[in-house]
Structures are given as C-alpha cells and as structure tokens.
Design a protein around this motif. Structure first.
Motif, short mmCIF file in Angstrom:
data_model
loop_
_atom_site.label_atom_id
_atom_site.label_comp_id
_atom_site.label_asym_id
_atom_site.label_seq_id
_atom_site.Cartn_x
_atom_site.Cartn_y
_atom_site.Cartn_z
N ASP B 149 0.88 -1.17 0.00
CA ASP B 149 0.00 0.00 0.00
C ASP B 149 0.92 1.22 0.00
O ASP B 149 1.22 1.79 1.03
CB ASP B 149 -0.90 -0.05 1.25
CG ASP B 149 -1.81 1.15 1.33
OD1 ASP B 149 -1.95 1.86 0.32
OD2 ASP B 149 -2.37 1.39 2.42
N GLY B 154 -4.64 2.77 3.22
CA GLY B 154 -5.43 1.65 3.74
C GLY B 154 -6.10 0.84 2.64
O GLY B 154 -6.81 -0.11 2.92
N LYS B 169 -11.49 4.34 0.53
CA LYS B 169 -11.84 3.02 -0.01
C LYS B 169 -13.06 3.14 -0.92
O LYS B 169 -13.16 2.47 -1.94
CB LYS B 169 -12.14 2.09 1.17
CG LYS B 169 -12.28 0.64 0.81
CD LYS B 169 -12.53 -0.18 2.05
CE LYS B 169 -12.85 -1.62 1.70
NZ LYS B 169 -13.26 -2.39 2.85
#
Lengths: 104, 329
Positions: B149, B154, B169
């Motif tokens: 990442d 995240g 996300k």
C-alpha cells in the motif's frame, strides 16, 4: 375450499420476501463478522464471493425473484462463514505455532 | 396472419441466436476460469478469480431467466476478471518455480531446533521458507504481505486505482475529484466549478440579495418580468433562489403580493399582478418550497408606495413583495 386454497397460496407467496430477507440478513451479518476477523486479508477469495453474491441476492430481491435471491443469499452466507472461519484460523495459526515452539 | 407470424418468428430466432452466443461466451469464460484455478488463482489472484466465478454464475442465472442484456453485462465483467486471474497466477507461478529452483545445500548443516524454527517477523512462516522474513505475511504468499500500500491510504495496491495518491476506499483508493481545487470534494461541493469555503459547502460567499425581517423579506433587487406578461426574467432567478432557501430554512408562511402602477385598466392590472404573484409562487415551489407555505395575491394598483405621476414612482410601484405571515411549525 377454493378460498382456503387461495389463502394458503397467498401465505406461501408472502413468505418469499420474508425468508429471503432473513437469509440476506444472516449473510450480511456473517460477512460483517468475517470482515471484523480481517477476512479481506486472510480469506479474500471467500470474502469477495460473499460480497458479490450478497449484492446479487439483493438485486434479485429487488426484482421480486425471491427463489433466486434466497439461493444466492444462502451461497453468500456459506462463503461469508467460510471466510470468517479461514480468517480466524489464519490469525490464530502463528500464535498456536509460537505456543508449540515454547512448549518444546 | 402470416404477416404477423413472420416478425414474431424473426424476433424469437434472434433471441435464441443471442442466447446461444452468450452461452458459448459463458463456456469460454468458464474454461478460462478453470485455467486460472489450475494455476492456483485462489491464492495468487483471489479477488479476480472470485469476481470471474461469481459473474459467470450470475450470467448463467440471467440466461436462465431470459435476460440476455444482464447476462451480457455479467459476462463483460467475468471475462476480463478471468483473464486477469490467469495473468496474475502465471506471474505468481513463476515466483513459486523460482523458489523451487533454489539450490539445496550440498551437505546438511546441523542446526539447533530453535534456529530452524526461527520466525523473525512472527508470521508463522519460518524464516527458511519466508520470502519476506522481515515483513509478516500469510503462508500462502510464502510469508510476504498480501499486497503493498504505497500511498498508505489503507487500500492495498491491487485494488487501488490510484496507488500513489491516498484516497478513500469508497473511491477505490483515489482522492475524490475536486474540479475547482477548493479542498471541498465535488461530491460535497454545491459549487463544484467555483472555489468556495468548506463552511459554505464549497460555494463562494456572495452578497446576499435579500434581507429577512421579522414580518417581511426585503429585496435588494426587484423581480423583473416581461412587459405586460407574467414571465419572470432570468436575471431574477438568483434573488428568487435566495428567497426559496430562506423560506425553506425558516419554515414560515409567506404571502406573495403582486403590485402594479396605475397605467392601463385597473382590472387588467389586478389580473396581471395576480398572474405575476402566481408565477413567483410557482417558481418557489419548483425550488422546493412547500406550496402550503405560500399564498399569492394580486393587488393591482391598489397599494402604491410612490407617486404614480412620475416614471420613477411608477417603477417603484411595479413590484412583488413578500410578507411573512407566520411560522409553519
């Protein structure tokens, strides 16, 4: 007699949405639990399947195709449970190994 | 009779042909999924494999339901996913071969049990088998982390559409678009093409065109209509929008009053003022004000606020006023 038949048929038809919603809710809960156990990290295959099947089940439910929706939701539940199980096993596996090593 | 049968038969034949073509496509995707599975895609490309398998099943379900359009859409998702799964698994396989090709030590080196079981990163994969002995990772990835990442948002790089830019996300790891660069994402920006402050929902602060008093709404700019008609001119939309927002927010009942000068027949002036008040009401309702919050009254020349003997006075008399009657709650 005809009236009774009609009532039974109506009740049976009416159960479709209820049962489907219940299975969808179960699958949803199982997927949440799996995600909490980091299924996205340890059981991505199962978690993705559960996610997709659940979404499809909801879509089918939206089209009032309750039998298909229920079957898909049941599969979603199965995958979500598998994801949860796998994630838990994998999370605890290193700890178990450590314990075994320390016992030696 | 024959004339009506022919088109129906043609449609049915076309539908069958389309269904059959889709089934063939599904079979070909299924074959690719099988290849991916054989290449251990479940470990190497789990998301892609799952997407391909799920969409393949959904496509077949849609075909059984006779919904070719939906089947086509699912196959459109399944095919590239299967393809990606195969590609990723091949790469993954190569890595596995490289490990197998590691030369075995010629002579067994005696090591203490505690050393052979050494697991520096504590991921359950002993260092001897761990391709990434310093970073924890699951055994099926030979001790390497599932995905990196790089932008630290995240969202792992395999699903991050912007792996070098942090993003939520919900937007696949990409930052939310912000066309006007005012740090208010377009999705939350009421003025996405004009920079504005976050506390004004991304809109620039403008001088207000109205003042809400206790008993009335004062206008800094009159509402303009086409001459002798009840059509509101475009330059009055901003002031009306502000009025709409104020009425909505304050939950008050407002009487819209239409007034004219005394030029022309009195009856016609009353009719015109009523039509103009109605037009304003209609506009405000379109802008989300509840109709029950508004009443429209046309007074004609009955209530002048200036002398009708001068041009300036008559201009002032041609007006729309907004009287606050009561709070609706």
């Amino acid at each position: 007699m005809a009236l009774r038949g009609t009532i039974v048929a109506c009740l049976l038809l009416g159960c479709g949405p209820v049962t489907t919603t219940s299975v969808i809710d179960d699958a949803d809960g199982a997927l949440l639990r799996a995600r909490a156990a980091n299924a996205d990290g340890y059981a991505l295959y199962e978690a993705t399947l559960a996610d997709l099947y659940l979404a499809k089940a909801r879509e089918e439910q939206g089209h009032a195709r309750y039998a298909d929706a229920q079957a898909l939701a049941a599969d979603a539940l199965r995958f979500a449970q598998a994801a949860g199980r796998k994630a838990s096993e994998r999370r605890t596996a290193p700890a178990a190994d450590d314990a075994a090593v320390s016992k030696r | 009779m024959t004339r009506s049968i022919v088109p129906v038969a043609c449609c049915l034949a076309a539908a069958c042909a389309s269904g059959s073509a889709l089934r063939q496509r599904a079979d070909s995707v299924a074959a690719e999924v099988k290849v991916a599975r054989d290449l251990n895609a479940e470990a190497c490309a789990p998301r892609e494999l799952a997407t391909a398998e799920a969409n393949l099943r959904f496509a077949r379900l849609a075909l059984d339901q006779g919904d070719s359009r939906r089947a086509d859409a699912h196959l459109g998702t399944a095919a590239p996913a299967a393809h990606d799964a195969v590609a990723r698994s091949r790469d993954c396989g190569k890595q596995a071969v490289a490990i197998k090709d590691k030369p075995e030590p010629q002579a067994p080196v005696p090591v203490a049990p505690s050393v052979t079981a050494k697991d520096g990163d504590g991921d359950g994969v002993p260092d001897v088998d761990d391709l990434c002995p310093d970073v924890p990772g699951p055994p099926e990835r030979r001790g390497c982390p599932l995905f990196t990442d790089r932008d630290g948002d995240g969202v792992s790089d395999d699903i991050d559409r912007c792996p070098e830019l942090p993003g939520p996300k919900e937007n696949f790891g990409c930052p939310w678009p912000d066309r006007d660069g005012d740090k208010v994402a377009d999705k939350d920006d009421r003025c996405p093409d004009e920079p504005g402050s976050p506390d004004n929902q991304g809109c620039p602060r403008r001088e207000r065109l109205i003042v809400v008093r206790r008993d009335r709404i004062e206008l800094k700019q009159q509402i303009h209509f086409q001459p002798n008609r009840a059509k509101i001119l475009r330059d009055s939309y901003d002031v009306l929008d502000e009025i709409a927002q104020a009425v909505r927010d304050a939950s008050v009942t407002v009487r819209i009053e239409g007034h004219t000068d005394n030029v022309g027949k009195r009856k016609e002036n009353v009719t015109l003022s009523q039509a103009r008040a109605d037009a304003v009401k209609e506009y405000l309702v379109r802008e989300g004000v509840e109709a029950k919050q508004l009443t429209a009254v046309g007074y004609g020349p009955k209530r002048p606020i200036a002398s009708n003997s001068t041009r300036a006075g008559r201009t002032l008399n041609r007006r729309v006023e907004f009287r606050i009657e009561e709070a609706t709650n």
